[in-house]
Design a protein around this motif. Structure first.
Motif, PDB file in Angstrom:
ATOM      1  N   MET A   1     -25.552   0.453  -1.160  1.00  0.00           N
ATOM      2  CA  MET A   1     -26.530   0.410  -2.039  1.00  0.00           C
ATOM      3  C   MET A   1     -27.335  -0.867  -1.612  1.00  0.00           C
ATOM      4  SD  MET A   1     -27.397   1.044  -5.918  1.00  0.00           S
ATOM      5  CE  MET A   1     -27.055   0.116  -7.150  1.00  0.00           C
ATOM      6  N   PHE A   2     -28.341  -0.902  -1.601  1.00  0.00           N
ATOM      7  CA  PHE A   2     -29.337  -2.041  -1.457  1.00  0.00           C
ATOM      8  C   PHE A   2     -30.553  -2.306  -2.314  1.00  0.00           C
ATOM      9  CE2 PHE A   2     -32.957  -4.213  -0.209  1.00  0.00           C
ATOM     10  CZ  PHE A   2     -32.581  -5.348   0.287  1.00  0.00           C
ATOM     11  N   PRO A   3     -30.628  -3.397  -2.953  1.00  0.00           N
ATOM     12  CA  PRO A   3     -29.614  -4.554  -2.849  1.00  0.00           C
ATOM     13  C   PRO A   3     -28.744  -4.323  -4.158  1.00  0.00           C
ATOM     14  CG  PRO A   3     -31.746  -5.344  -4.333  1.00  0.00           C
ATOM     15  CD  PRO A   3     -31.930  -3.837  -3.622  1.00  0.00           C
ATOM     16  N   PRO A   4     -27.595  -4.939  -3.959  1.00  0.00           N
ATOM     17  CA  PRO A   4     -26.677  -4.689  -5.261  1.00  0.00           C
ATOM     18  C   PRO A   4     -27.283  -4.964  -6.510  1.00  0.00           C
ATOM     19  CG  PRO A   4     -25.426  -5.870  -3.510  1.00  0.00           C
ATOM     20  CD  PRO A   4     -27.106  -6.086  -3.087  1.00  0.00           C
ATOM     21  N   SER A   5     -27.085  -4.229  -7.340  1.00  0.00           N
ATOM     22  CA  SER A   5     -27.837  -4.266  -8.875  1.00  0.00           C
ATOM     23  C   SER A   5     -27.375  -5.692  -9.381  1.00  0.00           C
ATOM     24  CB  SER A   5     -27.704  -3.107  -9.595  1.00  0.00           C
ATOM     25  OG  SER A   5     -26.147  -3.280  -9.842  1.00  0.00           O
ATOM     26  N   ASP A   6     -26.611  -6.393  -9.120  1.00  0.00           N
ATOM     27  CA  ASP A   6     -26.132  -7.467 -10.040  1.00  0.00           C
ATOM     28  C   ASP A   6     -26.665  -9.015  -9.265  1.00  0.00           C
ATOM     29  OD1 ASP A   6     -24.592  -7.581  -7.517  1.00  0.00           O
ATOM     30  OD2 ASP A   6     -22.700  -7.808  -8.616  1.00  0.00           O
ATOM     31  N   LEU A   7     -27.646  -8.809  -8.271  1.00  0.00           N
ATOM     32  CA  LEU A   7     -28.196 -10.018  -7.559  1.00  0.00           C
ATOM     33  C   LEU A   7     -29.157 -10.778  -8.770  1.00  0.00           C
ATOM     34  CD1 LEU A   7     -29.553  -8.611  -4.398  1.00  0.00           C
ATOM     35  CD2 LEU A   7     -27.473 -10.142  -4.756  1.00  0.00           C
ATOM     36  N   ASP A   8     -29.015 -11.978  -8.651  1.00  0.00           N
ATOM     37  CA  ASP A   8     -29.702 -12.890  -9.474  1.00  0.00           C
ATOM     38  C   ASP A   8     -31.270 -13.174  -8.779  1.00  0.00           C
ATOM     39  OD1 ASP A   8     -29.562 -14.846  -7.886  1.00  0.00           O
ATOM     40  OD2 ASP A   8     -27.914 -15.883  -9.142  1.00  0.00           O
ATOM     41  N   ASP A   9     -32.123 -13.686  -9.404  1.00  0.00           N
ATOM     42  CA  ASP A   9     -33.211 -14.029  -8.642  1.00  0.00           C
ATOM     43  C   ASP A   9     -33.452 -14.777  -7.502  1.00  0.00           C
ATOM     44  OD1 ASP A   9     -34.446 -12.762 -10.656  1.00  0.00           O
ATOM     45  OD2 ASP A   9     -35.254 -14.261 -11.757  1.00  0.00           O
ATOM     46  N   ALA A  10     -32.644 -15.777  -7.415  1.00  0.00           N
ATOM     47  CA  ALA A  10     -32.201 -16.698  -6.171  1.00  0.00           C
ATOM     48  C   ALA A  10     -31.755 -15.845  -4.972  1.00  0.00           C
ATOM     49  CB  ALA A  10     -31.520 -17.576  -6.640  1.00  0.00           C
ATOM     50  N   ILE A  56     -30.347   3.603   0.180  1.00  0.00           N
ATOM     51  CA  ILE A  56     -30.376   2.755   1.407  1.00  0.00           C
ATOM     52  C   ILE A  56     -28.911   2.395   1.676  1.00  0.00           C
ATOM     53  CG2 ILE A  56     -30.803   0.560   2.815  1.00  0.00           C
ATOM     54  CD1 ILE A  56     -33.553   0.639   1.097  1.00  0.00           C
ATOM     55  N   GLN A  57     -28.216   2.758   2.730  1.00  0.00           N
ATOM     56  CA  GLN A  57     -26.823   2.611   3.094  1.00  0.00           C
ATOM     57  C   GLN A  57     -26.820   1.092   4.101  1.00  0.00           C
ATOM     58  OE1 GLN A  57     -24.135   4.119   1.635  1.00  0.00           O
ATOM     59  NE2 GLN A  57     -25.709   5.062   0.504  1.00  0.00           N
ATOM     60  N   ASN A  58     -27.679   0.932   5.036  1.00  0.00           N
ATOM     61  CA  ASN A  58     -27.412   0.021   6.061  1.00  0.00           C
ATOM     62  C   ASN A  58     -28.931  -0.689   5.853  1.00  0.00           C
ATOM     63  OD1 ASN A  58     -28.105  -1.406   8.377  1.00  0.00           O
ATOM     64  ND2 ASN A  58     -26.298  -0.476   9.306  1.00  0.00           N
ATOM     65  N   ALA A  59     -29.093  -1.686   5.156  1.00  0.00           N
ATOM     66  CA  ALA A  59     -30.275  -2.254   4.935  1.00  0.00           C
ATOM     67  C   ALA A  59     -31.184  -2.781   6.266  1.00  0.00           C
ATOM     68  CB  ALA A  59     -30.356  -3.536   4.152  1.00  0.00           C
TER      69      ALA A  59
END
Length: 90
Positions: A1-10, A56-59
């Motif tokens: 999965m792209f992007p991981p759902s736990d990404l912060d803003d930075a 998306i498997q491979n971004a």
């Protein structure tokens, strides 16, 4: 999965920055898309990626395919606006 759902803003900004330059370069250098249009095209591809992130498997491959697809369609004049090429992804 792209992007991981736990990404912060930075982290999300870092992903965006990493791919934006590559996408604009591909559109400009390989397909001779004017810089301003290449930047707008790259923004649309990145937004499409966020909308389709669960597919998306491979971004890296997905981004390259999306920008190439959009640029080819733009150059071929098959669409009134290249933006429509990014709505469904590669």
């Amino acid at each position: 999965m792209f992007p991981p759902s736990d990404l912060d803003d930075a982290q999300l900004e870092a992903v965006y920055t990493r791919h934006f330059g590559i996408l604009t370069q591909i559109a400009s250098a390989e397909f001779h898309i004017p810089d301003e249009d290449a930047e707008e095209m790259a923004h649309d591809v990145l937004l499409a990626a966020l909308k389709q992130s669960d597919k998306i498997q491979n971004a890296d491959l997905w981004f390259r395919g999306a920008i190439v697809h959009a640029a080819q369609r733009s150059r071929a004049g098959r669409l009134p606006r290249w933006r429509a090429a990014t709505e469904s992804g590669p």
